[in-house]
Design a protein around this motif. Sequence first.
Motif, PDB file in Angstrom:
ATOM      1  N   ARG A  22       0.829  -1.207   0.000  1.00 21.32           N
ATOM      2  CA  ARG A  22       0.000   0.000   0.000  1.00 21.32           C
ATOM      3  C   ARG A  22       0.864   1.259   0.000  1.00 21.32           C
ATOM      4  O   ARG A  22       0.558   2.255  -0.659  1.00 21.32           O
ATOM      5  CB  ARG A  22      -0.930  -0.007   1.204  1.00 21.32           C
ATOM      6  CG  ARG A  22      -2.092  -0.979   1.095  1.00 21.32           C
ATOM      7  CD  ARG A  22      -3.004  -0.904   2.294  1.00 21.32           C
ATOM      8  NE  ARG A  22      -2.314  -1.315   3.522  1.00 21.32           N
ATOM      9  CZ  ARG A  22      -2.897  -1.365   4.709  1.00 21.32           C
ATOM     10  NH1 ARG A  22      -4.167  -1.021   4.839  1.00 21.32           N
ATOM     11  NH2 ARG A  22      -2.224  -1.756   5.770  1.00 21.32           N
ATOM     12  N   THR A  23       1.954   1.207   0.766  1.00 19.25           N
ATOM     13  CA  THR A  23       2.843   2.368   0.833  1.00 19.25           C
ATOM     14  C   THR A  23       3.472   2.658  -0.523  1.00 19.25           C
ATOM     15  O   THR A  23       3.536   3.805  -0.961  1.00 19.25           O
ATOM     16  CB  THR A  23       3.952   2.129   1.877  1.00 19.25           C
ATOM     17  OG1 THR A  23       3.355   1.894   3.143  1.00 19.25           O
ATOM     18  CG2 THR A  23       4.864   3.340   1.965  1.00 19.25           C
ATOM     19  N   THR A  26       1.021   4.247  -2.907  1.00 15.99           N
ATOM     20  CA  THR A  26       0.781   5.653  -2.559  1.00 15.99           C
ATOM     21  C   THR A  26       1.965   6.522  -2.957  1.00 15.99           C
ATOM     22  O   THR A  26       1.791   7.630  -3.483  1.00 15.99           O
ATOM     23  CB  THR A  26       0.526   5.787  -1.044  1.00 15.99           C
ATOM     24  OG1 THR A  26      -0.523   4.899  -0.677  1.00 15.99           O
ATOM     25  CG2 THR A  26       0.123   7.208  -0.704  1.00 15.99           C
ATOM     26  N   SER A 302      -3.630  11.514  -4.629  1.00 16.24           N
ATOM     27  CA  SER A 302      -2.651  10.862  -3.754  1.00 16.24           C
ATOM     28  C   SER A 302      -2.881  11.230  -2.293  1.00 16.24           C
ATOM     29  O   SER A 302      -2.624  10.414  -1.397  1.00 16.24           O
ATOM     30  CB  SER A 302      -1.233  11.257  -4.179  1.00 16.24           C
ATOM     31  OG  SER A 302      -1.017  12.644  -4.020  1.00 16.24           O
ATOM     32  N   ALA A 305      -5.575   8.973  -1.073  1.00 15.92           N
ATOM     33  CA  ALA A 305      -5.048   7.617  -0.904  1.00 15.92           C
ATOM     34  C   ALA A 305      -4.187   7.517   0.341  1.00 15.92           C
ATOM     35  O   ALA A 305      -4.282   6.544   1.101  1.00 15.92           O
ATOM     36  CB  ALA A 305      -4.227   7.228  -2.141  1.00 15.92           C
ATOM     37  N   LEU A 306      -3.345   8.541   0.572  1.00 15.72           N
ATOM     38  CA  LEU A 306      -2.482   8.526   1.748  1.00 15.72           C
ATOM     39  C   LEU A 306      -3.305   8.610   3.028  1.00 15.72           C
ATOM     40  O   LEU A 306      -3.029   7.893   4.007  1.00 15.72           O
ATOM     41  CB  LEU A 306      -1.495   9.691   1.663  1.00 15.72           C
ATOM     42  CG  LEU A 306      -0.490   9.837   2.800  1.00 15.72           C
ATOM     43  CD1 LEU A 306       0.297   8.549   2.990  1.00 15.72           C
ATOM     44  CD2 LEU A 306       0.448  11.003   2.531  1.00 15.72           C
ATOM     45  N   ILE A 309      -4.868   5.222   3.711  1.00 13.75           N
ATOM     46  CA  ILE A 309      -3.901   4.267   4.247  1.00 13.75           C
ATOM     47  C   ILE A 309      -3.687   4.498   5.741  1.00 13.75           C
ATOM     48  O   ILE A 309      -3.649   3.564   6.550  1.00 13.75           O
ATOM     49  CB  ILE A 309      -2.563   4.368   3.490  1.00 13.75           C
ATOM     50  CG1 ILE A 309      -2.669   3.641   2.157  1.00 13.75           C
ATOM     51  CG2 ILE A 309      -1.425   3.770   4.299  1.00 13.75           C
ATOM     52  CD1 ILE A 309      -1.392   3.646   1.367  1.00 13.75           C
ATOM     53  N   SER A 346       5.018  10.793   2.250  1.00 11.09           N
ATOM     54  CA  SER A 346       4.910  11.896   1.284  1.00 11.09           C
ATOM     55  C   SER A 346       6.281  12.342   0.794  1.00 11.09           C
ATOM     56  O   SER A 346       6.457  12.675  -0.382  1.00 11.09           O
ATOM     57  CB  SER A 346       4.160  13.076   1.910  1.00 11.09           C
ATOM     58  OG  SER A 346       4.932  13.676   2.939  1.00 11.09           O
ATOM     59  N   SER A 393      -3.146  15.129   4.873  1.00  5.94           N
ATOM     60  CA  SER A 393      -3.443  13.694   4.912  1.00  5.94           C
ATOM     61  C   SER A 393      -3.195  13.093   6.282  1.00  5.94           C
ATOM     62  O   SER A 393      -3.760  12.052   6.620  1.00  5.94           O
ATOM     63  CB  SER A 393      -2.580  12.958   3.877  1.00  5.94           C
ATOM     64  OG  SER A 393      -2.825  13.447   2.589  1.00  5.94           O
TER      65      SER A 393
END
Length: 413
Positions: A22-23, A26, A302, A305-306, A309, A346, A393
Amino acid sequence: MIGLLRQNISIAQQNIKGQLLRTILTIIIIAIGITALVGILSAVNALSSTLTNGFSEIGTNTFYIQQYELSIERRGGNRRTVVNPIIKYRQVREFENKYKTALTQVGVTFQATSTAEVKSEGRKTKPKVIIAGVNQHYAENAGVQLSRGRMFSLLDISNNSKVCLIGSDMGEELFEGLNPLGKTLSVRGNKFTVVGVLEEKGSTFGNNIDLRVLIPIDVARGIYTQPNINYNLSVKVFDKNFIDRAKGEATVLMRNIRGLSPQEADNFGITQSDQLISSIDQISDALSIAAIIISLITIFGSSIALMNIMLVSVTERTREIGVRKALGAKRSTISLQFFIETFLISQYGSILGILLGMLIGYGVSSYFEIPFEIPWTAIIAATITSIIIAFFSGVIPAVKAAKLDPIEALRYE
């Protein structure tokens, strides 16, 4: 404080590795947005800088009279392409003879070929040399400088002398680093004596203008006799206060030479270097805005998405949070841990995006053979953007984690 920060960073790194897939996804999404921003801006800056520097060397006191390749007219919502007639030799000679505006000089040029093969003393170039016919004022009007030798004189042009000016790379091609002044070279069997060497300009868009030979215009016309040769005029005004007057008189004269009635639009163009620079700046600004819009859309996705997560991570680690709170961890410590995780992800995306963006910019610069410039403005903008992504995020997941009740968190399965 420093020890606690190091501990949170270590925990954050472990948790990032624990949800690696997942990381990575992202990070890639963030990197795409940053790549679009840095890549397009670096490419645009390189192109814009090269073109602007080239035109700025000409000076704002020179304007050009030339054929517009295309003009666009709208009729009933449709576009109709109109090709302006070429500027003929008779017209440029008439302009030279009749244009009497004070404090001005007229340059004339035409490109005879860009695929010439030039020979000298048993050596020859590849068939990629530019041959141009010019008058005595062309070089000064166009901002062309000499590294050695002299420019054409009025006698050279009026007597059709077999002399030439060569680009800086011609010396290496034909004379192996020797002083080319006074040497003889051959163009289509015609012998020319080198009287000057032009300063190095480098390649632009794959076109090496240092591989060129300038010869007197009438001599060039005698060698290259193809029909429909298009000529260009340049007018240098020595007092900038007279530039508008000079352009106005040039327009009137050229309209008369082209036989235009008062009702007809100009079928030629008059442009100034600062107008060209302004046009380049407008195009650059438009492309920069497009890059920013593309990157913002991607970055917005993004960010979501972040955030998703990190919210999932909070849910998955509810029991861990309960244990840490039961052992005395403060709300600020819990929220800082999750915020650090968000910030690291990020920044990884930002670093990857900056590297890919610079690679794209370098690729564009190499393809068009123009100098590559590190886009510091774009890099700074990308870094700030990634920090903003981390902030927006990471706030909600960090606050959610900090507010968990330790007793309820310990019961969570």
